[in-house]
Design an enzyme around this catalytic site. Structure first.
Site, PDB file in Angstrom:
ATOM      1  N   GLU A  25      12.711  -8.260  -6.365  1.00  0.00           N
ATOM      2  CA  GLU A  25      13.589  -7.294  -7.048  1.00  0.00           C
ATOM      3  C   GLU A  25      15.060  -7.647  -6.832  1.00  0.00           C
ATOM      4  OE1 GLU A  25      13.001  -4.589  -9.037  1.00  0.00           O
ATOM      5  OE2 GLU A  25      10.839  -4.884  -9.044  1.00  0.00           O
ATOM      6  N   LYS A  85      17.444  -3.938  -0.076  1.00  0.00           N
ATOM      7  CA  LYS A  85      16.699  -5.099   0.425  1.00  0.00           C
ATOM      8  C   LYS A  85      17.609  -6.319   0.543  1.00  0.00           C
ATOM      9  CE  LYS A  85      12.483  -3.793   1.277  1.00  0.00           C
ATOM     10  NZ  LYS A  85      11.777  -4.115   2.520  1.00  0.00           N
ATOM     11  N   TYR A 100      16.889   0.286  -4.483  1.00  0.00           N
ATOM     12  CA  TYR A 100      15.910  -0.411  -3.636  1.00  0.00           C
ATOM     13  C   TYR A 100      16.301  -1.882  -3.459  1.00  0.00           C
ATOM     14  CZ  TYR A 100      11.584  -2.914  -2.462  1.00  0.00           C
ATOM     15  OH  TYR A 100      10.661  -3.754  -1.880  1.00  0.00           O
ATOM     16  N   THR A 104      12.424  -9.153  -1.243  1.00  0.00           N
ATOM     17  CA  THR A 104      11.680  -8.911  -2.489  1.00  0.00           C
ATOM     18  C   THR A 104      12.280  -9.626  -3.695  1.00  0.00           C
ATOM     19  OG1 THR A 104      11.222  -7.164  -4.130  1.00  0.00           O
ATOM     20  CG2 THR A 104      13.023  -6.751  -2.653  1.00  0.00           C
TER      21      THR A 104
HETATM   22  P1  NAP Z   1       4.162   0.299   1.507  1.00  0.00           P
HETATM   23  O1  NAP Z   1       2.688   0.296   1.283  1.00  0.00           O
HETATM   24  O2  NAP Z   1       5.016   1.247   0.749  1.00  0.00           O
HETATM   25  O3  NAP Z   1       4.396   0.548   3.075  1.00  0.00           O
HETATM   26  C1  NAP Z   1       5.647   0.892   3.585  1.00  0.00           C
HETATM   27  C2  NAP Z   1       5.478   1.250   5.044  1.00  0.00           C
HETATM   28  O4  NAP Z   1       6.759   1.603   5.583  1.00  0.00           O
HETATM   29  C3  NAP Z   1       4.545   2.428   5.306  1.00  0.00           C
HETATM   30  O5  NAP Z   1       3.776   2.147   6.452  1.00  0.00           O
HETATM   31  C4  NAP Z   1       5.511   3.557   5.581  1.00  0.00           C
HETATM   32  O6  NAP Z   1       5.001   4.571   6.399  1.00  0.00           O
HETATM   33  C5  NAP Z   1       6.589   2.796   6.340  1.00  0.00           C
HETATM   34  N1  NAP Z   1       7.848   3.546   6.411  1.00  0.00           N
HETATM   35  C6  NAP Z   1       8.585   4.024   5.372  1.00  0.00           C
HETATM   36  N2  NAP Z   1       9.666   4.673   5.833  1.00  0.00           N
HETATM   37  C7  NAP Z   1       9.610   4.607   7.187  1.00  0.00           C
HETATM   38  C8  NAP Z   1      10.431   5.103   8.238  1.00  0.00           C
HETATM   39  N3  NAP Z   1      11.538   5.800   7.972  1.00  0.00           N
HETATM   40  N4  NAP Z   1      10.084   4.841   9.525  1.00  0.00           N
HETATM   41  C9  NAP Z   1       8.967   4.144   9.808  1.00  0.00           C
HETATM   42  N5  NAP Z   1       8.130   3.661   8.862  1.00  0.00           N
HETATM   43  C10 NAP Z   1       8.451   3.895   7.565  1.00  0.00           C
HETATM   44  O7  NAP Z   1       4.773  -1.162   1.277  1.00  0.00           O
HETATM   45  P2  NAP Z   1       3.992  -2.564   1.201  1.00  0.00           P
HETATM   46  O8  NAP Z   1       3.533  -2.783  -0.186  1.00  0.00           O
HETATM   47  O9  NAP Z   1       3.041  -2.657   2.337  1.00  0.00           O
HETATM   48  O10 NAP Z   1       5.210  -3.571   1.415  1.00  0.00           O
HETATM   49  C11 NAP Z   1       5.597  -3.991   2.723  1.00  0.00           C
HETATM   50  C12 NAP Z   1       7.056  -4.385   2.680  1.00  0.00           C
HETATM   51  O11 NAP Z   1       7.235  -5.453   1.748  1.00  0.00           O
HETATM   52  C13 NAP Z   1       8.013  -3.287   2.237  1.00  0.00           C
HETATM   53  O12 NAP Z   1       9.207  -3.429   2.968  1.00  0.00           O
HETATM   54  C14 NAP Z   1       8.266  -3.590   0.774  1.00  0.00           C
HETATM   55  O13 NAP Z   1       9.519  -3.111   0.350  1.00  0.00           O
HETATM   56  C15 NAP Z   1       8.212  -5.103   0.786  1.00  0.00           C
HETATM   57  N6  NAP Z   1       7.772  -5.730  -0.466  1.00  0.00           N
HETATM   58  C16 NAP Z   1       6.621  -5.349  -1.032  1.00  0.00           C
HETATM   59  C17 NAP Z   1       6.198  -5.958  -2.201  1.00  0.00           C
HETATM   60  C18 NAP Z   1       4.905  -5.572  -2.872  1.00  0.00           C
HETATM   61  O14 NAP Z   1       4.718  -5.941  -4.032  1.00  0.00           O
HETATM   62  N7  NAP Z   1       4.014  -4.888  -2.189  1.00  0.00           N
HETATM   63  C19 NAP Z   1       6.971  -6.979  -2.774  1.00  0.00           C
HETATM   64  C20 NAP Z   1       8.143  -7.364  -2.138  1.00  0.00           C
HETATM   65  C21 NAP Z   1       8.525  -6.744  -0.971  1.00  0.00           C
HETATM   66  P3  NAP Z   1       4.260   5.876   5.783  1.00  0.00           P
HETATM   67  O15 NAP Z   1       2.809   5.472   5.694  1.00  0.00           O
HETATM   68  O16 NAP Z   1       4.534   6.909   6.796  1.00  0.00           O
HETATM   69  O17 NAP Z   1       4.876   6.156   4.451  1.00  0.00           O
END
Ligand code: NAP
Length: 338
Positions: free
Chosen positions: A129, A155, A151, A127
């Site tokens: 971040e 990461k 966070y 990320t």
């Molecule tokens: P998100 O919508 O928050 O999805 C996170 C996923 O991780 C959900 O499916 C969640 O399951 C699952 N999860 C959390 N804890 C877990 C555990 N202990 N065991 C198994 N599954 C678990 O995030 P996103 O926006 O799709 O982002 C995807 C990835 O990219 C993440 O790693 C995030 O940090 C990274 N990222 C995102 C952005 C952004 O702007 N979106 C930018 C940079 C990086 P539940 O449904 O059960 O909660």
């Protein structure tokens, strides 16, 4: 037929990646953690023809045995490790669980690949971040990391695990350094979706003002659908490498809010400064308030992506511009029936 495992398939990116991989003819496996209501998050929003083809495995990131068994049995061509505790604000309140899930969890996934399926190509969701409050603008793969939240620290550990395993063991492991990407299925606690949901409620007559933190925070916001294409391109290029994905455009939270109310046909004017600033409708009704509690303990902003490496090496470019993004999010919430 290629086989892919997606961790975090129930999240925002899992939704778009499932659609993309389905359209490319992949066999898709998704990891979901069990909850008492057995809800499957954004998976339930997928078109039936996509959802019905996904093989679900119930398991938690913190369970090393689960991942060892999964990788040994499935030996996928590609693994998209998206699962994480992904909310910066929550990471300040609960740093231990954020580290458990994001650091130990990523180690579990990487070890399972190394020990049981070393031919699997792994993507790690890093990320912007990790850059913290960068004084170098724009940021690219060479910009120093200065994380400013639990966070971001977690990461960064995942980033270095991925890079170190790649170099130490010759594995195809790659980091996507994604800047903020949003969508109509973004979690409701993230600021963009919080805005689009509140704007839709206010347009329907709600008297509850939208409460925000730092209106001046500057972000590089793109559309999630564009970013999952970059993830697949990374795992389908010749060499594993790390790439920045973003739009190269910066906007403040205030600008996002302005544009969102504009899409809903509600002109807004700003009055006051700092914590006293508020957004007001033509009739004087306050529709946006600033709350000190919603500021992060340490702000990280000044984000602007230089995605030229991804463009040059992968042929990746963001397709969706800021105004289109705000429009699609607000229109989706205006049309929501719940
Ligand atoms: P998100 O919508 O928050 O999805 C996170 C996923 O991780 C959900 O499916 C969640 O399951 C699952 N999860 C959390 N804890 C877990 C555990 N202990 N065991 C198994 N599954 C678990 O995030 P996103 O926006 O799709 O982002 C995807 C990835 O990219 C993440 O790693 C995030 O940090 C990274 N990222 C995102 C952005 C952004 O702007 N979106 C930018 C940079 C990086 P539940 O449904 O059960 O909660």
């Amino acid at each position: 037929m290629k086989k892919a495992i997606i961790t975090g398939i129930s999240g925002q990116d899992g939704y778009f990646l499932s659609k993309l991989l389905h359209s490319k003819g992949y066999e898709i496996h998704g990891v979901i953690r069990r909850n008492s209501s057995m809800s499957v998050g954004n998976l339930s929003l997928l078109p039936e023809e996509v959802r019905s083809r996904i093989v679900i495995h119930y398991g938690d990131l913190t369970d090393a045995n689960f991942f060892a068994k999964l990788l040994a049995e499935e030996r996928p061509d590609e693994l998209y490790h998206l699962a994480a505790q992904s909310f910066v604000g929550y990471s300040f309140q609960n740093p231990s669980s954020t580290y458990d899930v994001n650091i130990s969890g990523t180690l579990n996934v990487a070890n399972a690949v190394k020990d049981y399926s070393p031919d699997t190509k792994m993507y790690f969701a890093a990320t912007s971040e990790m850059f913290g409050q960068p004084d170098i603008v724009p940021q690219n793969e060479e910009t120093p990391f200065k994380p400013r939240s639990p966070y971001a620290i977690s990461k960064l550990a995942g980033f270095w695990t991925t890079k170190t395993y790649r170099e130490a063991y010759g594995l195809f492991m790659a980091n996507g350094i994604c800047f903020n990407h949003e969508s109509e299925v973004r979690g409701p606690e993230f600021v963009t979706r919080k805005i689009s949901l509140a704007v839709a409620d206010i347009a329907r007559g709600s008297n509850k003002p939208l409460e925000l933190g730092n209106l001046g925070a500057r972000k590089d916001w793109g559309y999630a659908e564009d970013y999952v294409e970059g993830m697949r391109m990374m795992l389908n290029s010749k060499e594993p490498d790390d790439f920045v994905f973003g739009t190269g455009e910066v906007h403040t939270v205030r600008e996002f809010t302005d544009e969102a109310f504009h899409v809903a046909g509600i002109p807004i004017r700003w009055e006051g400064e700092g914590i006293q600033e508020r957004g007001v409708m033509g009739n004087g009704k306050v529709i946006v308030r600033v709350k000190r509690e919603l500021y992060r303990p340490l702000e990280s902003d000044n984000f602007l992506a230089d995605y030229s490496k991804a463009e040059m090496k992968l042929g990746w470019k963001p397709k969706t511009k800021f105004k289109e993004l705000v429009k699609l999010m607000v229109e989706n919430d205006l049309n929501r029936r719940d």
